[in-house]
Design an enzyme around this catalytic site. Structure first.
Site, mmCIF file in Angstrom:
data_model
loop_
_atom_site.group_PDB
_atom_site.id
_atom_site.type_symbol
_atom_site.label_atom_id
_atom_site.label_comp_id
_atom_site.label_asym_id
_atom_site.label_seq_id
_atom_site.Cartn_x
_atom_site.Cartn_y
_atom_site.Cartn_z
ATOM 1 N N HIS A 143 -37.115 -59.742 48.448
ATOM 2 C CA HIS A 143 -38.085 -59.114 47.542
ATOM 3 C C HIS A 143 -37.976 -59.719 46.144
ATOM 4 C CE1 HIS A 143 -39.683 -55.720 49.948
ATOM 5 N NE2 HIS A 143 -38.584 -55.918 50.639
ATOM 6 N N GLU B 207 -39.985 -59.600 43.794
ATOM 7 C CA GLU B 207 -40.526 -58.689 42.771
ATOM 8 C C GLU B 207 -39.474 -57.740 42.224
ATOM 9 O OE1 GLU B 207 -40.630 -56.046 46.349
ATOM 10 O OE2 GLU B 207 -40.870 -58.188 45.955
ATOM 11 N N CYS C 163 -41.199 -60.212 52.642
ATOM 12 C CA CYS C 163 -40.513 -59.322 53.584
ATOM 13 C C CYS C 163 -41.416 -59.038 54.788
ATOM 14 C CB CYS C 163 -40.057 -58.055 52.871
ATOM 15 S SG CYS C 163 -38.773 -57.154 53.812
#
Length: 237
Positions: free
Chosen positions: A208, A210, A115
């Site tokens: 993202h 994660e 990002c």
């Protein structure tokens, strides 16, 4: 892979973080980042902000680097006036993470920007950013999802060959690509969603990972960090 590569992840400072009876300045990182590194087979090391001249020494001890997501990049970094919708500057973080990126590129260290990290990679290579776009952060403080389509023949497409739904939360994006970068994925509205350098292992994704279950992008970083022999550190020896 016979060793677990050491993957550094940039962190940031918060002036008043509270836990138990304490309220102190803290170096923070959402736990999804180190967990994703661990799930992908790496060892995670958190990198708090430091003096930029120490970035090369930090990078020299790593097998790979992740620049984490976060606030807007200060527009002066790419020669623009701030849009009223651009967030307040985080100058110390910009300085440290740009120094990390530059050191990683110089050392040919495998690098993944997430990002904001992708946007900083673009800026570090002379590119510019769109300071606001709609539709990629639907609800404040809530991750959304949308599809991204890989560009055939790119490193990202080799890792994720199909169109995939990804966790997303951003209101800025790449405008003019930095020197040497190529776009390797797009959203349906034409937003650049991934960039990479054809040489070495350098990739940025606008979403993202994660916050999701797909470890393929991070796994490729960990493999690159392990080197061709599968031993951590061998990529730079």
């Amino acid at each position: 892979m016979t060793g677990r590569p050491l993957i550094g992840i940039s962190t940031y400072l918060e002036p008043g973080t509270r836990w138990g009876v304490w309220e102190l300045e803290s170096a923070l990182l959402p736990v999804g980042y180190p967990r994703l590194v661990q799930r992908a087979g790496g060892l995670a090391a958190m990198l708090p902000p430091d003096e930029p001249e120490r970035a090369a020494a930090a990078v020299a001890r790593l097998d790979g680097l992740v620049i984490a997501g976060g606030p807007d990049v200060e527009p002066v970094r790419y020669g623009a006036e701030p849009d009223p919708r651009t967030g307040p500057p985080c100058r110390a973080r910009d300085t440290w993470e740009l120094a990390l990126i530059e050191a990683a590129l110089a050392a040919r260290l495998p690098l993944l920007g997430i990002c904001r990290g992708m946007q900083l990679l673009n800026v570090a290579l002379g590119g510019t950013l769109l300071q606001h776009l709609d539709g990629h952060a639907q609800v404040v403080g809530v991750f959304g999802a949308h599809a991204v389509k890989p560009v055939p023949g790119t490193r990202y497409a080799a890792a994720v060959p199909e169109e995939a739904s990804v966790p997303t939360y951003h209101h800025q994006a790449v405008d003019r690509l930095g020197e040497g970068l190529v776009a390797s994925a797009y959203a349906a509205d034409g937003t650049v969603e991934a960039v990479e350098l054809p040489e070495g292992w350098v990739l940025g994704v606008q979403w993202h990972p994660e916050m999701g279950e797909d470890v393929r992008v991070m796994r490729e970083l960990v493999r690159a960090a392990a080197g061709p022999s599968g031993t951590a550190g061998s990529s730079r020896t």
